[in-house]
Write an enzyme that holds these catalytic residues in place. Structure first.
Site, PDB file in Angstrom:
ATOM      1  N   ILE A 188       0.803  -1.225   0.000  1.00 11.43           N
ATOM      2  CA  ILE A 188       0.000   0.000   0.000  1.00 11.43           C
ATOM      3  C   ILE A 188       0.833   1.272   0.000  1.00 11.43           C
ATOM      4  O   ILE A 188       0.287   2.375  -0.076  1.00 11.43           O
ATOM      5  CB  ILE A 188      -0.967   0.034   1.208  1.00 11.43           C
ATOM      6  CG1 ILE A 188      -0.192  -0.094   2.519  1.00 11.43           C
ATOM      7  CG2 ILE A 188      -2.016  -1.071   1.072  1.00 11.43           C
ATOM      8  CD1 ILE A 188      -1.045   0.070   3.764  1.00 11.43           C
ATOM      9  N   GLY A 189       2.140   1.150   0.096  1.00 14.06           N
ATOM     10  CA  GLY A 189       2.969   2.348   0.089  1.00 14.06           C
ATOM     11  C   GLY A 189       4.431   1.988  -0.035  1.00 14.06           C
ATOM     12  O   GLY A 189       4.818   0.825   0.107  1.00 14.06           O
ATOM     13  N   GLY A 230       8.616   3.916   0.257  1.00 16.10           N
ATOM     14  CA  GLY A 230       9.450   5.087   0.482  1.00 16.10           C
ATOM     15  C   GLY A 230      10.902   4.749   0.290  1.00 16.10           C
ATOM     16  O   GLY A 230      11.249   3.658  -0.183  1.00 16.10           O
ATOM     17  N   MET A 270      13.226   4.032   2.375  1.00 18.41           N
ATOM     18  CA  MET A 270      13.793   2.967   3.194  1.00 18.41           C
ATOM     19  C   MET A 270      13.050   1.646   3.063  1.00 18.41           C
ATOM     20  O   MET A 270      13.659   0.579   3.157  1.00 18.41           O
ATOM     21  CB  MET A 270      13.796   3.397   4.662  1.00 18.41           C
ATOM     22  CG  MET A 270      14.777   4.484   4.987  1.00 18.41           C
ATOM     23  SD  MET A 270      14.855   4.810   6.771  1.00 18.41           S
ATOM     24  CE  MET A 270      13.222   5.483   7.080  1.00 18.41           C
ATOM     25  N   VAL A 305       5.505  -0.626   2.490  1.00 11.31           N
ATOM     26  CA  VAL A 305       4.467  -0.798   3.500  1.00 11.31           C
ATOM     27  C   VAL A 305       3.396  -1.733   2.945  1.00 11.31           C
ATOM     28  O   VAL A 305       2.920  -1.551   1.817  1.00 11.31           O
ATOM     29  CB  VAL A 305       3.834   0.551   3.908  1.00 11.31           C
ATOM     30  CG1 VAL A 305       2.800   0.343   5.012  1.00 11.31           C
ATOM     31  CG2 VAL A 305       4.903   1.529   4.375  1.00 11.31           C
ATOM     32  N   LYS A 331       5.797  -2.298   7.784  1.00 13.21           N
ATOM     33  CA  LYS A 331       6.841  -1.625   7.013  1.00 13.21           C
ATOM     34  C   LYS A 331       8.083  -2.498   7.026  1.00 13.21           C
ATOM     35  O   LYS A 331       8.592  -2.865   8.100  1.00 13.21           O
ATOM     36  CB  LYS A 331       7.156  -0.246   7.586  1.00 13.21           C
ATOM     37  CG  LYS A 331       8.110   0.561   6.693  1.00 13.21           C
ATOM     38  CD  LYS A 331       8.115   2.037   7.069  1.00 13.21           C
ATOM     39  CE  LYS A 331       8.915   2.854   6.059  1.00 13.21           C
ATOM     40  NZ  LYS A 331       8.864   4.302   6.345  1.00 13.21           N
ATOM     41  N   ASP A 335       6.588  16.814   7.688  1.00 15.03           N
ATOM     42  CA  ASP A 335       5.944  16.550   6.399  1.00 15.03           C
ATOM     43  C   ASP A 335       4.431  16.449   6.563  1.00 15.03           C
ATOM     44  O   ASP A 335       3.785  15.559   6.024  1.00 15.03           O
ATOM     45  CB  ASP A 335       6.499  15.272   5.769  1.00 15.03           C
ATOM     46  CG  ASP A 335       6.215  15.184   4.264  1.00 15.03           C
ATOM     47  OD1 ASP A 335       5.972  16.239   3.639  1.00 15.03           O
ATOM     48  OD2 ASP A 335       6.230  14.073   3.715  1.00 15.03           O
TER      49      ASP A 335
END
Length: 401
Positions: free
Chosen positions: A93-94, A96, A98, A101, A117, A210
């Site tokens: 679902i995500g 980044g 690093m 997720v 994550k 953020d």
């Protein structure tokens, strides 16, 4: 041969971490051919677009894997990693810099839906593991109903680091408010809940850095809308000096999302950031919730456009919310309708207290902003209670009596 999905995904993260003017140097170093450069530029534009689904940091409500694969013209994104005892991974679902997720089911000792994550295999260096652990420790500092909670941490079967946290099945704050046609007062009440969560983070020594609608998801708890702040992937601690690794990840890099960044984050020394950067970001969020527009138009992804945007951010005051909704044409009609009124009525509702509250939060000079998120929230609360607010027009004496 053409680079794979994972290779382009990794290059995208590296490019997003760099100032735009340094990205061509990266592309030259990697010897990208023209078609690959074009694909990367397309991905960067998507990452920095209105969508927010490709934003770095792994927002839990994102769909970066599917979006990225679609943009690259591939049929599917990478499959699930190796197994994690006690968990069943459902879908990515995500993503980044690093880690990735995943939505997952925790199977033992309790059964619940969670977000997992997992550190990216190609980023499993000591330095990245340290940053990953820092994010986990940051989340562990906080315990607030408005912040996604951390549950567990460990290693996958192949030794990759992971941590699990509350799965937030919600909509970005601004989208939720518009879809439910919330009034100005209802939007302010939700905003106060966000402020309470951010103030808790600050009391625990954590600066988010953020804050934006896609990092505040609204879910329903017992039928009531509850905002949850997520994605502390670029958060930092308020106290103490930065270590060498933190400095290396920040000097010369764009840390945050440009349209929600404070002027000091866009300056020459972005490491000089304190909790008032989050006050500024909340001011941008409030501006958007009230008007349906941003204080400054979203920049393009090319270096010249972004440099121009940062210059405007540092040097130019945005229009107050009330005249903004009167001067935005068809967008003003849509924004007013989403708030259950018309542009003239919306401008009237914003004129005065809300204009000055927002503008105080957006002061260029952080010493002139609200000193804390708590002060900002208190002024919004005074407005809702029809009491005099602390904020006022420049040079005016408009104080509580």
């Amino acid at each position: 041969s053409p680079r794979s999905w994972d290779e382009l995904d990794a290059i995208l993260d590296e490019a997003l971490d760099l100032p735009p003017e340094k990205r061509p140097v990266l592309f030259d170093r990697l010897q990208l051919d023209p078609p690959e450069r074009e694909r990367l530029e397309k991905l960067i534009a998507a990452a920095e677009s209105d969508d927010d689904t490709l934003a770095a940091g792994g927002a839990l409500g994102g769909r970066r894997g599917e979006q990225l694969a679609a943009l690259l013209g591939e049929e599917e994104s990478p499959g699930a990693p190796d197994s994690i005892p006690g968990y069943r991974l459902l879908r990515r679902i995500g993503s980044g810099g690093m880690g990735h997720v995943w939505e997952a089911d925790q199977l033992e000792p309790v059964h619940r839906r969670v977000a997992v994550k997992i550190i990216r295999p190609e980023r499993d260096s000591d330095r990245v593991v340290a940053r990953f652990e820092s994010e986990r420790q940051t989340l562990a500092r906080m315990n607030h109903p408005g912040i996604a909670q951390i549950f567990d941490a460990g290693l996958t079967d192949s030794g990759r680091h992971f941590f699990t946290m509350e799965f937030v099945d919600g909509r970005p704050l601004a989208a939720f408010c518009d879809e439910h046609r919330l009034s100005i007062d209802d939007r302010l009440r939700l905003f106060l809940e966000v402020c309470d969560a951010v103030q808790h983070a600050h009391q625990k020594g954590v600066i988010h850095r953020d804050l934006k609608p896609s990092n505040v998801l609204v879910t329903r708890v017992d039928g009531r809308p509850v905002p949850k702040v997520i994605d502390f992937g670029i958060a930092r601690l308020a106290e103490g000096a930065l270590d060498r690794e933190s400095l290396l990840t920040e000097v010369g890099m764009v840390i945050g999302t440009p349209e929600y960044m404070s002027p000091e984050q866009a300056g020459a020394a972005p490491v000089d950031v304190d909790t008032r950067a989050d006050v500024y970001a909340l001011g941008v969020l409030l501006y958007e919730l009230l008007t349906g527009a941003l204080p400054f138009e979203r920049p393009g992804s090319d270096p010249v456009a972004l440099a121009s945007f940062f210059s405007e951010l540092r040097e130019t005051d945005p229009p107050r919310p009330s005249p903004r909704v009167e001067q935005h044409g068809d967008k003003s009609l849509a924004a007013a309708a989403a708030r259950g009124t018309e542009p003239v009525g919306l401008a009237r509702a914003l004129r005065g207290d809300l204009d000055w509250i927002v503008m105080k939060a957006l002061e260029k000079d952080r010493s002139r902003r609200y000193d804390s998120v708590g002060e900002l929230a208190a002024d919004v609360g005074r407005h809702l209670a029809d009491k005099p607010v602390l904020a006022g027009p420049p040079g005016a004496t408009y104080r509580m009596g």
